[in-house]
Design an enzyme around this catalytic site. Sequence first.
Site, short mmCIF file in Angstrom:
data_model
loop_
_atom_site.label_atom_id
_atom_site.label_comp_id
_atom_site.label_asym_id
_atom_site.label_seq_id
_atom_site.Cartn_x
_atom_site.Cartn_y
_atom_site.Cartn_z
CB SER A 136 40.89 -26.89 58.35
OG SER A 136 40.12 -25.72 58.16
CE1 TYR A 149 40.35 -27.63 52.82
CE2 TYR A 149 38.92 -26.69 54.50
CZ TYR A 149 40.18 -26.85 53.95
OH TYR A 149 41.27 -26.25 54.55
N1 LIG Z 1 43.99 -20.96 53.61
C1 LIG Z 1 43.42 -21.15 54.78
O1 LIG Z 1 42.79 -20.24 55.35
C2 LIG Z 1 43.52 -22.50 55.45
C3 LIG Z 1 42.84 -22.70 56.67
C4 LIG Z 1 42.94 -23.93 57.29
C5 LIG Z 1 43.70 -24.94 56.73
N2 LIG Z 1 44.35 -24.71 55.56
C6 LIG Z 1 45.14 -25.81 55.01
O2 LIG Z 1 46.41 -25.34 54.61
C7 LIG Z 1 46.90 -26.13 53.52
C8 LIG Z 1 47.30 -25.22 52.36
O3 LIG Z 1 46.11 -24.63 51.88
P1 LIG Z 1 46.05 -23.27 51.03
O4 LIG Z 1 44.87 -22.54 51.54
O5 LIG Z 1 47.36 -22.63 51.01
O6 LIG Z 1 45.61 -23.85 49.61
P2 LIG Z 1 46.35 -23.92 48.18
O7 LIG Z 1 45.34 -24.46 47.23
O8 LIG Z 1 46.99 -22.61 47.88
O9 LIG Z 1 47.48 -25.00 48.44
C9 LIG Z 1 47.33 -26.37 48.26
C10 LIG Z 1 48.58 -26.90 47.59
O10 LIG Z 1 48.42 -28.31 47.40
C11 LIG Z 1 48.81 -28.61 46.08
N3 LIG Z 1 48.11 -29.82 45.63
C12 LIG Z 1 46.79 -29.97 45.36
N4 LIG Z 1 46.53 -31.23 44.95
C13 LIG Z 1 47.72 -31.90 44.97
C14 LIG Z 1 48.11 -33.22 44.63
N5 LIG Z 1 47.23 -34.13 44.18
N6 LIG Z 1 49.42 -33.56 44.77
C15 LIG Z 1 50.33 -32.64 45.21
N7 LIG Z 1 50.02 -31.38 45.52
C16 LIG Z 1 48.72 -31.00 45.40
C17 LIG Z 1 48.43 -27.39 45.25
O11 LIG Z 1 49.11 -27.33 44.01
C18 LIG Z 1 48.81 -26.27 46.20
O12 LIG Z 1 50.16 -25.89 46.04
C19 LIG Z 1 45.75 -27.09 53.16
O13 LIG Z 1 45.97 -28.35 53.80
C20 LIG Z 1 44.53 -26.40 53.75
O14 LIG Z 1 43.50 -27.31 54.05
C21 LIG Z 1 44.27 -23.53 54.90
#
Ligand SMILES: NC(=O)c1ccc[n+]([C@@H]2O[C@H](COP(=O)([O-])OP(=O)(O)OC[C@H]3O[C@@H](n4cnc5c(N)ncnc54)[C@H](O)[C@@H]3O)[C@@H](O)[C@H]2O)c1
Length: 260
Positions: A136, A149
């Site tokens: 990220s 994070y």
């Molecule tokens: N949203 C953003 O702007 C953004 C930016 C950079 C990186 N990311 C990365 O993208 C990825 C998805 O993030 P998001 O923003 O969609 O968040 P989100 O919280 O919607 O998704 C995270 C997912 O991981 C699952 N999860 C959490 N703990 C778990 C566990 N112990 N075992 C199995 N599953 C588990 C959750 O149920 C969820 O479906 C992450 O790695 C996040 O760091 C997101």
Amino acid sequence: MSNQKVAIVSGGATLIGQKVAQALHRDGCKVVVCDINAKDGQAFINELGEDGLFVKTDITNDADIDNCIEQAISAFGGVDYLINVAATYLDNGLDSSRDDWMNALNTNVVGAGIFTKKVAPHIQKRGGGAVVFFGSIGGKIAQPGRMLYSVSKAALIGMTRNMALHLAPMKIRANSVSPGWVWSNPIRDFSGNDRGKADQVGGPLHMLDRIVDAEEVANTVAFLCSEKASGITGTDVAVDCGYMAMGPEQTTDKVSRLAE
Ligand SMILES: NC(=O)c1ccc[n+]([C@@H]2O[C@H](COP(=O)([O-])OP(=O)(O)OC[C@H]3O[C@@H](n4cnc5c(N)ncnc54)[C@H](O)[C@@H]3O)[C@@H](O)[C@H]2O)c1
């Protein structure tokens, strides 16, 4: 035996994970989605059809990871790719307790590391493949209110390099993607499902003056898994609409203000 590739996507119940699963499916993969969120994960797989499988999996639990890999192999014959999307945003900044630290790092860092270690011999049996981690922008810069994070995402970018070295003899490439602000479940919820507002607030932080689409992240993941990326391992690919390349001067011409 079919030579169709098989991908496991952790965290596939959420929008970004679903887009990753769809992109890999579009490229001809069978996809195993695993997540602690069984309701949304199963509903998504029902839409994807017979090339998909949902396995409820907590990536902090070794037995769950073993079960997910076993189910993938028994349903689809093997595994070629692992995409470590799952993450927690558990973070209390400087006030984070030891439990907070351990829980956040256990999910984001150790979960991805152990999943990768456990699936690697199976990918090797297929003649090699690829693993993708989710970094990220938060892994490269400080962000207000955050500690765990950001630290975990920095660790994942470091893990990518080390996994690439250790998995190379198994013909497994390891890379990460580092998105900027993505139109995702959390940003959809924060903005009250208002994409215009998300672009208006987040846009000025990105050179392209908008936030990232989940499909753009997913397409990069699919590319990194594909043969087109056969020479790429141990690297992080920014999918951030220019966020990291832009300094504090941002998009406005501050120098001209000296002449005002
Ligand atoms: N949203 C953003 O702007 C953004 C930016 C950079 C990186 N990311 C990365 O993208 C990825 C998805 O993030 P998001 O923003 O969609 O968040 P989100 O919280 O919607 O998704 C995270 C997912 O991981 C699952 N999860 C959490 N703990 C778990 C566990 N112990 N075992 C199995 N599953 C588990 C959750 O149920 C969820 O479906 C992450 O790695 C996040 O760091 C997101």
